[in-house]
Structures are given as structure tokens and as C-alpha cells.
Design a protein around this motif. Sequence first.
Motif, short mmCIF file in Angstrom:
data_model
loop_
_atom_site.label_atom_id
_atom_site.label_comp_id
_atom_site.label_asym_id
_atom_site.label_seq_id
_atom_site.Cartn_x
_atom_site.Cartn_y
_atom_site.Cartn_z
N GLY A 66 0.77 -1.11 0.15
CA GLY A 66 -0.39 -0.35 -0.14
C GLY A 66 0.87 1.46 0.18
N SER A 588 -5.23 4.96 -5.69
CA SER A 588 -4.25 4.13 -4.93
C SER A 588 -4.92 2.97 -5.21
N GLY A 589 -6.16 2.69 -5.02
CA GLY A 589 -6.99 1.47 -5.24
C GLY A 589 -6.77 0.95 -6.45
N SER A 591 -4.50 0.16 -7.76
CA SER A 591 -2.92 -0.63 -7.60
C SER A 591 -2.95 -1.70 -8.45
N TRP A 592 -4.05 -2.79 -8.00
CA TRP A 592 -3.48 -3.94 -8.65
C TRP A 592 -3.77 -3.81 -10.04
N TYR A 609 -2.61 -8.10 0.81
CA TYR A 609 -2.73 -6.67 1.50
C TYR A 609 -2.44 -6.28 3.19
N TRP A 619 -7.91 2.26 1.75
CA TRP A 619 -7.12 1.72 0.00
C TRP A 619 -7.68 0.11 0.27
N SER A 622 -11.37 1.12 -1.13
CA SER A 622 -11.23 1.54 -3.19
C SER A 622 -10.59 0.71 -4.26
N SER A 623 -9.82 -0.34 -3.25
CA SER A 623 -9.76 -1.30 -4.29
C SER A 623 -10.14 -2.14 -4.22
N ASN A 626 -12.78 -1.10 -7.17
CA ASN A 626 -12.03 -0.53 -8.33
C ASN A 626 -12.11 -2.32 -8.82
N SER A 627 -11.52 -3.22 -7.66
CA SER A 627 -11.01 -5.08 -8.59
C SER A 627 -12.57 -4.96 -8.98
N PRO A 635 -9.34 -7.67 -4.48
CA PRO A 635 -8.07 -7.51 -4.63
C PRO A 635 -7.03 -8.00 -3.99
#
Length: 1014
Positions: A66, A588-589, A591-592, A609, A619, A622-623, A626-627, A635
Motif C-alpha cells: 500500500g 491508489s485503489g 494499484s492492483w 494486503y 485503500w 477503494s481497491s 475498483n476490483s 484484489p
Amino acid sequence: MPEVTPNHDQPKGLKSTLNLPQTTFPMKANLPQNEPVRLAAWQQADLYGQIRAARKGEAKYVLHDGPPYANGAIHLGHALNKCIKDFVVKTKTMAGFDSPYVPGWDCHGLPIEIKVDEQLGRKKLDMPAISVRRACREYAQKYVDLQKSQFERLGIFGRWNDPYLTMSFAYEASILETFYEFFEKEFVYKGLKPVYWCIHDKTALAEAEVEYEQHTSPSVYVRYKLTSAPNPGQGLGAPSIAPLYHAMGGSATDVYAIIWTTTPWTLPASQAIAFNPGMEYVALATPNATYIVAQALLSEVIVRCNLMSAANPSEPASQADIVAVFTGEHLEHATFHHPFLDREILGVLAPYVTAEQGTGAVHTSPAHGVDDFYTGKRYELPEIQYVDNAGKQRHTADKYSNHTTQVYDDLTVFKSNPVIIELLREHGALLSAASIEHSYPHCWRCHNPVIVRATEQWFIGMETPMVAPDGTTESFRQRALDEIKKVVWDPAWGEERISNMIATRPDWCISRQRIWGVPIAVFLCDKCGTPLNDAAINKSIVELFKKESADAWYIHEPAALLPAGTTCSCGHTEFRKEMDILDVWFESGASWHAVLEAEPELSFPADLYTEGGDQHRGWFHSSLLNSVATRGIAPYRMVATSGWTLDEQGRPFSKSLGNGVDPVDIAKRLGGEVIRLWVASVDFREDVAASENLMQRVSDNYRKLRNTLRFLLGNLHDFTPATDAVTDFHKLEPLDQYILARMAELDAKIRTAYEHFEFHRAYHALNEFVNTDLSALYLDVLKDRLYTFAPNHAARRSAQTALWRIAEALTRLIAPILSFTADETWALLPKVEGRESSVHLALFPDMKDIIPGSVKQLEEDWQRLLAVREKVMIKLEEMRREKVIGKSLEASVSIGADSTSLPLLERYEGSLCELFNVSQVFLEAIGDREKLYYATNQDLVDSHVFTPGSPTITDTVRLKTAAAGGPKCERCWRYVPDVGNEANYPTVCLRCAEALAAIHFPPYTAEGEKGAAE
């Protein structure tokens, strides 16, 4: 005994014949000076690259980093986080996994832009956006470089020469690519909604960017006059409030609803009063007016507003003054007059109105509240917004103020509060004014209080439909909740925490009104404002960002970016660019996608994570969104969270308290290893304490461990494993077998702790083994065998074999935590052909090669023997206190044992003198009569009866201690009868005489040795 030619010269002292430890491993580590030297050597040798090559092709384990924010030096929270990650990566690597670590940084966003604003000053106003962005990029890079050097100083391994940066061209393109996936799948919309708004930074904020702090607000009770027609046939509201008029005798010229608010600044935008349809309300008669209040809150309102009784004006109002009781549903569509503007206020119904506090009537400003906004939509209230981006009341001269500029015009919302309160007082609408201290939302970056403000923003819809794995349709929100259940959460409460956040969150506001970030690269029709959503055009912009970075959006005009003939659905052909940027959490979310999917050495989803607990709304959150939206899955397979770093009193670190602990400073003064060992000593899942005092304590523990390693190395100086090691476990001395069995237990404990990321358990197990098994027992009693036996004596080589096995295993096991010290130790271990050049290239020890088969019986035997030893130590200490002996070698021990214990003691008879560290041990068989004899003759024996260690053994033994008889050996200091039996060495025992002969020590006379000693 072989014949030796006498030496008539002055002999060397016998002390010179001892096998004393020799090593270049210093007692004083000098970590602040030596760690940077080792770091430089690792970098020069590309140790991280060697590790990657060594594990190539093995099973992957991917911890995804992260990104910390590239602003300022690292703090202790950073050090805790990065050390935990380093422990994970190194333990997985040494367990045989290919576990790469690609560190990253979050480089965009408000804090950097603010710092650059401060540096640029007023000249920023004359600078183009692209120049400001370049200044931001330079600022971020400066702190990436600083933090990188500080993390490396702590011994963190990773791909530091090529980290991922959210401001890199490729990453910025990946962010945009992720946004376009949302956009093209119709998750994204643009609309007017109330959002958290920072008036200091002039931008919208997501929920994850809001922190709650104490704040003092005004607390005011305001009256709104009822204006609904009194007759049933007149006005929209008349039929519903007819019971109220009837109860008051048909006259209700001075009826008011009372509202309570802590945000007087929102009153200019007030358009409705919300009532709960099922709640009971009363009409309370006072000398000058009748007030509508929720019955459940009546008593408190009477006190707060100092309402007096209509029947007895000198006394406070009471239940006796109630003239009507009705439910809130009767007030729907009733009308009221604004307290100081010429505006009709509508009575509306809302289930969110409660009787927890206030009056049961809530003033409603659709521009300044989420609930208010949706209520306004339901009742088709007009959109009225006076507050601008800077939080100032603007354009107050309108039809509601007779086109007269109001006294609060041009004031920020918080400064307008007292002015509006005074305005209420002038208009006779203020019933009470006070102050209240309460938890209030603040901007997480500038820490100023925020407001809720309706603005046009870009959102991701949480209720967007998605196709579930079984083919059914479910909402985006539900799909995210389903994926959360498939993840391992450590601690387990993390699952509930993030689930609650996902379940209750509003649509995700992803737009920000700033410059330094990735723009929402969407073209809007210049005529109708419709966003252009063309997959081919979107892809071309992604490719442009890869080549020129997101700066390209600020350089090129729409006509240069769009294909010729691009047309809106309305037929218009001219477009403008959206200039809002994306939420940094969206960045940042992603990043995966930007890192895990883009890097060949990594894989998606990540195995782990791990960040602080606040990232459930950051994080991790949001990750996940997004995923799930773009890949349909979470993710990460596992999420581990750490607590906060606090001082010893449980207080957060702060400059004013002066209680902070700077990891950079600690590394300079005490060494990076101390920071690493501190991290290992705490359970990172909980809030962890740190202070100068605690760091010094950890430093002391480090010194104890280092001294143990030094002892191990020092006693292996003449040991070559290939020729000197005892390879058959069963040919080792019994005590050596036992300590290796204990080493195997430690290995299992530490490996299990590492597997579960319980590094504190590994730390405590290591300390216990070093302090209890090694220092207090094994290494203490082993000195006689190591120092006085002949160098090549089988018993000494047995001891050295055990020391070597322990040193090898310990060095590997501590390597993930004490990376510098383990590598230093590794270089000084006895050489083994084909062994890796660095411990960090090696695997954890395989104890099955050392301990063949089961050693359960061996361990049970030694548990019983150690129980006997414990009682012997007590007796010897008593003899020392009574001045009977000085050192324990001056004592002898007699043990009386029955038939259940004697075989054990006889089996290990040759080890008992060493185990007890005495000169003589005598065993005696005793039956029932002898037991009675021993138990009643106090002059002969200690009468204490005890049961040795194993809970399944009930036999007893009796101890007798006395001063050892016979002469003292001048070399080993034991008292044994065979001293002087070898004429060539008249002052030593036969065992020492054999050792002297083995090293060709010249014969001497008793007088000659005495002279040498003097």
C-alpha cells in the motif's frame, strides 16, 4: 598415556591450554556505523536481485504494498508498517516461496499541491496548470527519494531501484484505464449531490477523507410561523391540520414550529421543515404563541427555550398547557414562513427525523444535507445554493430578500453564524442560543472543519446492476459484500467493519476540484453537456497518457485529441474537457491493475494486503470497489491490519507532548535492528506502545542475543563441519541430543508464528530459548567440556556439533527480523561447501535432517532430570549462603532413588556432573526402609520430597549434598580422586592429563606449574 619428553624450561601456565572462545564477531555491535556498510555491500552485490533469481520458478507469494504518501520524512507508523511487510516477505522467501516486493508511493493529491502552493506563493496565479503540475511532480519525487533511503536504512528488501509511483506515466494511464472501465460499464454518472466539501482546500471529499474531531458549534432553537389557511377549504395544507385548528378553537394566528440546528449558516437555504409521520406532536400554549414540538422532547424544549405556561405565565410550561396532540403526518404540506427571508417553507415527512435530540422538527436545506437533498427531490423543492467553493455566502440579493444584499453576504459559513443568529434575534425568531461541543467532520489533510454542500460531481453508483456468477443480477454493493466474505481478515473483526462501511456508504464521489492528479479525461458536449463515451477514443487517451503522462490533458485542445467528425448525440460537434481530477483513493485503489496485473513478476489477486486499521475506509475499500466492478473479484486473498503507535501512557504521538519516537533517529543512535526488533516484539494487530525507554529495553534484549551468538561462534573457531561434525544423532552426548530437540521445538514454534504473522510470538519464543535453554542451562554447563577437553575429544566435538547446528538454525530463523545481524553471523559460521553467500539466499533449517525420528522419550527423560537439577541448584545455593562452598564444583551430590527412578539416573549417570556443574555425583538404590531412613535423618539428607517433571511419573528421589572430597585439579578445578595420577602432569586429573598430552603440552613438576601460575 603416551610418553612425553620432559621440558625443564619454565612451562606455560595451564590456562593457556584451555580451548577458550575465539571470534571476530564483536560484543559491541556498533550498529549505527556497521549497518550502512552492510547495506552498501548488499546493494553492490544486488542481493535483492540474487534472491529473485534464487527463487525463480517457485510458488508465488505476493504481498502488495500500500503506497505511503510522498510528503515528509517517515514516522514510526511507517517503520512499523514496512518492517511487518519485510518480515512477511522474508519469511515467505526463506520458506521457499518466490515472494517479490515492489514498494510504491502515492504521489498525487492535495497535501502536495498545498505545499507547492506555499512555495510558489502568488506567482502560482500567473502560472499555467502544467507548470504547477511539474512543480508538484518535483516535490513528490524529492520525498520519494528521501523516504526510500530511510526505508532501505531499516534493512527493508525490495525493488527500490524501480518502485511504482502513482505519478509515473504508466501508472497514470492505468488509473485512467480503470476509470474508463467503470465509465463504459455505466457505473459512472455526473450529477448534483451534497458532498463533504473542504472550504479551505476548495474541493469535494470522499467519506474516506473525512475524520471526526471535537468542534464547538452554535446551538440554536428557531421558530417558523405556521401560515397554512385556517379553513378546511383553503390552501393545500388545510385539510391535514384541521384537527389542530379545531383544538385551538378555530384560531391559530400565532402557531410556530420550533427547529433546532447547530448550523445556522444553512438557514438562508432552508426550504422545508421535516416531521416524522408516525411521531406524536403537541401544540403547546404559551402566553404569546403556540408551539409545535415532538411530545417526547417537550420537557427538554421547555427548558432550553424557557417557555412559560399560558395559564400561569410566571411558571414554566408543562403538560397541562398542551392544547392538541396529533401525529406528524398531519403536517405534510403545511406551510410556514422563513424566519428572516420572504420564503414559504413546506411541511414534509421524513422517517429519519427522530426523538433523540432537538425538537422533532428538522429544518431542511437540500443543498446542505444528504437526507435533505433526497427529501427535496421527493417534494420537488427548488435548488437554492448560496455557498461558493470557498465557503462564502454569495448572491444573497434575490427574490427572497427583496433583492437586498444580506448582512452575511461574503462571509464564510462559520463567520456568518453569529451574524445570522443576530438576524434571527432581530426578527423575533430566536428562542435560544448556546454553544455545543461535539464530534464534527474535518478534512483529513488540512484538519479544518468541513461542510456539506451540493455541487455537481462525478459519482460511481453503488446500486449499479452486475451479473452474479450464477447468472442472476445483483447490485455492485451486494457483489462487493459477497466478495468480502471470501477474504481472510486478520483480525477477524475487519470483515464486519468493512462490510458495514460498504453496506451503508453513499455513491462514491470520485471527482476533486484540484490540479495535481489524474484528470477525469472525459469530453463534454459544449451544447448539452452530455459526456462522450466512446471506447476507441478512451483507448487513444490512455495511450496518450502512457507517452506523455496525464499532463497531456492540460496541453492538448479537444480538437487535437478527437477524431475528425466526432459528434454528440444531440448533433453538436464541439466539445470541452472535464478538468476535475480523480479522487486519490481511486488512484491508489487501482494499484492492483497498475502494478499486479502489469508486472510479470507479480500476480493478481494479491495474497496479502496489510496496512493500518484506518484503511478499511481507505485503500482496502477503494481497491475492493475498483476490483469488484472491473474484475468481479476482490484484489486480495487476505487482509491484515495493524494498530496505532502510541506512547507508554496510550497517548498518540504529538509535537506538543514531545512524546514522539523518530525511527530515523533511533537508527542513527541505536541501530535499525532495534527498530526491527521492537516491531517484532509487539502484536501489530493491537495498538502498540513505543518510547525511548522501550527502545532501550529492546536494545538490551538485542545485546543478550548478540552475546549468545558470539558465544556460539567463539566456540566453533576450530570446528570444520565436514571433518569434525558428529553426523549420527545417537552418537551425540545426551545433553547435546536434548538441546537439539529443544532447538527443533523452537524451530516449529517460530515457523508456525511466522506462518500466522505472529512475529511477537516468534520474538518471545526466541528470547525464552536463548535465556532459559541456552544461557541458563546448556551454555553454562557446557563450558567445562568445551574448554577443558582435548580439542578433538569426541565429547567436545559432540558439543561443537550441537553448537553449530544451533548457530546455523538460529541464524536462519532470526534472519527475517534481525537481517543485519543474521547476515553478519552467517559470514562467520564454519564454512560449508556449497552454502549460499548470504543467509537471505538460504532457506529455513530442515530439522528432520538433524533430529531423526521421534525424540519424545528423550525429552521426557530430560524433563525429569531437569526437575532434579532444579532441586540440586536450590541445595547448592543454600550451601553458598552458608559458606560451605564457593563455586558449585566444590560440591558433591548423593541421590537416593527407588526402582522407578534409579534406572533413569543410571542411564544418564555420565551426564549428571555436567548437568549439576558439580565435581561428584553418587547414586544409591533405596527401598521402603531406606526411604524412611533418609526421611528421618536430617543430618544426612534434605528431607524435602518432590515429584520430578512429567505429570505421569510419581517416583520420588532424595538428595544429599556435601563438600566434594579429594584434591582439586588445577586445570578444570574439579575435585576428583585421580588428580596427580599422571606423573607428567602432577597437578591435574587424568582427563586433563589426556588433554594436555593430546596437544603435546610439555611435562612439568608440581613446583614448576606453581611457578608458572604465579
